[in-house]
Design a protein around this motif. Structure first.
Motif, PDB file in Angstrom:
ATOM      1  N   ARG A   1       2.194   1.456  -3.571  1.00  0.00           N
ATOM      2  CA  ARG A   1       0.993   1.617  -4.393  1.00  0.00           C
ATOM      3  C   ARG A   1       1.247   1.552  -5.893  1.00  0.00           C
ATOM      4  O   ARG A   1       2.172   2.151  -6.430  1.00  0.00           O
ATOM      5  CB  ARG A   1       0.252   2.905  -4.036  1.00  0.00           C
ATOM      6  CG  ARG A   1       0.777   4.176  -4.627  1.00  0.00           C
ATOM      7  CD  ARG A   1       0.082   5.392  -4.023  1.00  0.00           C
ATOM      8  NE  ARG A   1       0.282   5.484  -2.599  1.00  0.00           N
ATOM      9  CZ  ARG A   1      -0.144   6.481  -1.844  1.00  0.00           C
ATOM     10  NH1 ARG A   1      -0.828   7.460  -2.384  1.00  0.00           N
ATOM     11  NH2 ARG A   1       0.095   6.497  -0.555  1.00  0.00           N
TER      12      ARG A   1
ATOM     13  N   SER B   1      -1.728  -4.540  -6.243  1.00  0.00           N
ATOM     14  CA  SER B   1      -0.329  -4.717  -6.633  1.00  0.00           C
ATOM     15  C   SER B   1      -0.106  -6.039  -7.359  1.00  0.00           C
ATOM     16  O   SER B   1       0.848  -6.182  -8.130  1.00  0.00           O
ATOM     17  CB  SER B   1       0.577  -4.634  -5.402  1.00  0.00           C
ATOM     18  OG  SER B   1       0.395  -5.762  -4.555  1.00  0.00           O
TER      19      SER B   1
ATOM     20  N   ARG C   1      -5.326  -1.683  -2.040  1.00  0.00           N
ATOM     21  CA  ARG C   1      -4.050  -1.349  -2.688  1.00  0.00           C
ATOM     22  C   ARG C   1      -3.142  -2.564  -2.765  1.00  0.00           C
ATOM     23  O   ARG C   1      -2.475  -2.794  -3.778  1.00  0.00           O
ATOM     24  CB  ARG C   1      -3.351  -0.246  -1.902  1.00  0.00           C
ATOM     25  CG  ARG C   1      -3.845   1.164  -2.175  1.00  0.00           C
ATOM     26  CD  ARG C   1      -3.022   2.120  -1.331  1.00  0.00           C
ATOM     27  NE  ARG C   1      -3.450   3.505  -1.478  1.00  0.00           N
ATOM     28  CZ  ARG C   1      -2.952   4.504  -0.763  1.00  0.00           C
ATOM     29  NH1 ARG C   1      -2.005   4.246   0.147  1.00  0.00           N
ATOM     30  NH2 ARG C   1      -3.367   5.738  -0.934  1.00  0.00           N
TER      31      ARG C   1
ATOM     32  N   SER D   1       0.509   2.573  -9.414  1.00  0.00           N
ATOM     33  CA  SER D   1      -0.076   3.761 -10.043  1.00  0.00           C
ATOM     34  C   SER D   1      -0.271   3.542 -11.540  1.00  0.00           C
ATOM     35  O   SER D   1       0.513   2.849 -12.197  1.00  0.00           O
ATOM     36  CB  SER D   1       0.823   4.970  -9.818  1.00  0.00           C
ATOM     37  OG  SER D   1       0.307   6.104 -10.492  1.00  0.00           O
TER      38      SER D   1
ATOM     39  N   SER E   1       0.824  -1.203   0.000  1.00  0.00           N
ATOM     40  CA  SER E   1       0.000   0.000   0.000  1.00  0.00           C
ATOM     41  C   SER E   1       0.862   1.259   0.000  1.00  0.00           C
ATOM     42  O   SER E   1       0.487   2.277  -0.587  1.00  0.00           O
ATOM     43  CB  SER E   1      -0.939   0.004   1.205  1.00  0.00           C
ATOM     44  OG  SER E   1      -0.207   0.008   2.417  1.00  0.00           O
TER      45      SER E   1
ATOM     46  N   ASP F   1      -6.008   4.783  -7.196  1.00  0.00           N
ATOM     47  CA  ASP F   1      -6.064   5.811  -6.164  1.00  0.00           C
ATOM     48  C   ASP F   1      -6.654   7.123  -6.674  1.00  0.00           C
ATOM     49  O   ASP F   1      -7.374   7.813  -5.945  1.00  0.00           O
ATOM     50  CB  ASP F   1      -4.657   6.091  -5.633  1.00  0.00           C
ATOM     51  CG  ASP F   1      -4.238   5.112  -4.557  1.00  0.00           C
ATOM     52  OD1 ASP F   1      -4.150   3.906  -4.870  1.00  0.00           O
ATOM     53  OD2 ASP F   1      -4.016   5.542  -3.414  1.00  0.00           O
TER      54      ASP F   1
END
Length: 397
Positions: free
Chosen positions: A42, A200, A196, A44, A39, A252
């Motif tokens: 994270r 991944s 999160r 992206s 997390s 996110d």
């Protein structure tokens, strides 16, 4: 730090032999470190281009407050990546929805058929199977940030990703009651840590009913099963179809706001409804998941099975038989919870001082909320999976 706490706790209790309990503590530590580490790093998608294709949004609504539905639809119309069509399906509300004139919005009304029936009827009405590349699903109280759809589409520019959902879910009525304040913290914890971490490895289950996007074939190719298989766990089921083809991730930057129940009874009913899907699909997930998705499901199932035994031993057996309260266990639990909820300090749309104070004050209440609402609702839901009605929606199969 988590591992150190667990090892120190294990040794402090006088159990220095590395038996099954020691292995369990270390397994919990390793899982928590992985979740917190994932997390923090994270995954992206902000650097990726926006996926090309036509987008359709479907909004099932049933007895929704008009102001919330209006805010939902207006947020969809105002997207930086406007959808080709927004379909609002009134699923037999007691008071019919009053349409308002906005370009690109289709208004439908049908007899009560449940969320799945409303979604698929709306898509069929506009012939979306013939032209749509992506389907966005939202709840009728969801207010999407202006770039929400754009951010989800960035994730889908990766061909391995079949579905994406928000990892920034904010409670719209956060200040309404102590229940909504605690739920805002709990949902932030679920998204910022658990979702999160699962993202991944591309194994988010379930997607959020508040805001998610799917490659269109996920719905078209599974339409018959989706419509006939059940009346709850809709988002979990769409996650299943997606994972059979590739990855499901959380984004996110895709922010969504929605309302949560403001009373104990409302919160318990909602969690029971959510956990009915969790319990109902357990056999399917064990049979069909592979890799990380299966490992995480089995690990969660282990914790679910052990939780009542551990709590009963610590809070009942030891005080009654040993004449003492096992306060170290409670303190240990609370410290670990504070470590996880510290990510609440990242919550957007709130001053840092407010976030800090709420994090300090609400985390102990979250511990109580887990024991009074979440866990009881989970075990109660296990006894209700044969009942096909949605506890808070009044829909029967």
């Amino acid at each position: 730090m988590t591992a150190a706490l667990i090892v120190a706790f294990h040794w402090q209790m006088g159990n220095t032999a590395w038996d099954i309990t020691g292995v369990f503590y270390i397994a919990v530590a390793a899982t928590l470190m992985w979740m917190l580490g994932s997390s923090a790093r994270r995954r992206s998608f902000a650097h990726l281009p926006v996926a090309e294709g036509r987008v359709v949004v479907v909004v099932p609504t049933y007895n929704e407050r008009p102001d919330l539905l209006r805010a939902c639809v207006r947020s969809l119309v105002s997207q930086t990546k406007p959808p080709e069509r927004i379909i609002v399906v009134d699923d037999g509300s007691d008071t019919p929805v009053e349409p308002f004139d906005l370009a690109g919005v289709v208004w439908l009304r049908q007899g009560n058929a449940g969320k799945r029936g409303a979604q698929m009827a709306g898509l069929a009405h506009v012939g979306a199977a013939e032209w749509a590349d992506f389907v966005v699903t939202v709840d009728s109280d969801s207010v999407i940030a202006p770039d929400g759809i754009e951010q989800l589409l960035r994730a889908l520019s990766d061909p391995a990703v079949q579905a994406a959902t928000s990892a920034s879910c904010l409670v719209l009525n956060r200040t309404e009651s102590i229940w909504t304040r605690v739920q805002d913290l709990e949902i932030s914890l679920s998204n910022m840590v658990m979702r999160r971490a699962r993202s991944s490895i591309g194994a988010v289950v379930p997607t959020s009913g508040a805001f998610a996007i799917y490659r269109a074939g996920i719905l078209w190719d599974n339409a018959e099963d989706y419509l006939t298989e059940g009346t709850f766990g809709d988002d979990r089921r769409l996650s299943h179809y997606s994972l059979q083809r590739g990855q499901v991730v959380a984004v996110d930057e895709a922010v969504v706001r929605f309302e949560m129940p403001s009373t104990y009874r409302g919160a318990f009913r909602q969690r029971t409804r959510w956990f009915k899907g969790y319990m109902r699909y357990l056999p399917w997930e064990i049979r069909n998941f592979t890799g990380w998705a299966l490992a995480l499901r089995c690990w969660n199932l282990t914790l679910v099975a052990l939780y009542p035994l551990i709590v009963g031993y610590v809070l009942v057996a030891i005080p009654l038989l040993g004449g003492q309260v096992y306060w170290q266990m409670i303190a240990y639990w609370l410290v670990l919870l504070y470590m996880q909820t510290s990510l609440y300090l990242e919550r957007p749309e709130m001053a840092f001082r407010s976030r800090l104070m709420l994090w300090l004050l609400l985390t102990p209440l979250l511990l109580a909320y887990q024991m009074m609402v979440i866990r009881p609702a989970m075990y109660y839901a296990a006894t209700q999976t044969r009942r096909m009605g949605w506890a808070t929606r009044g829909v029967m199969a």
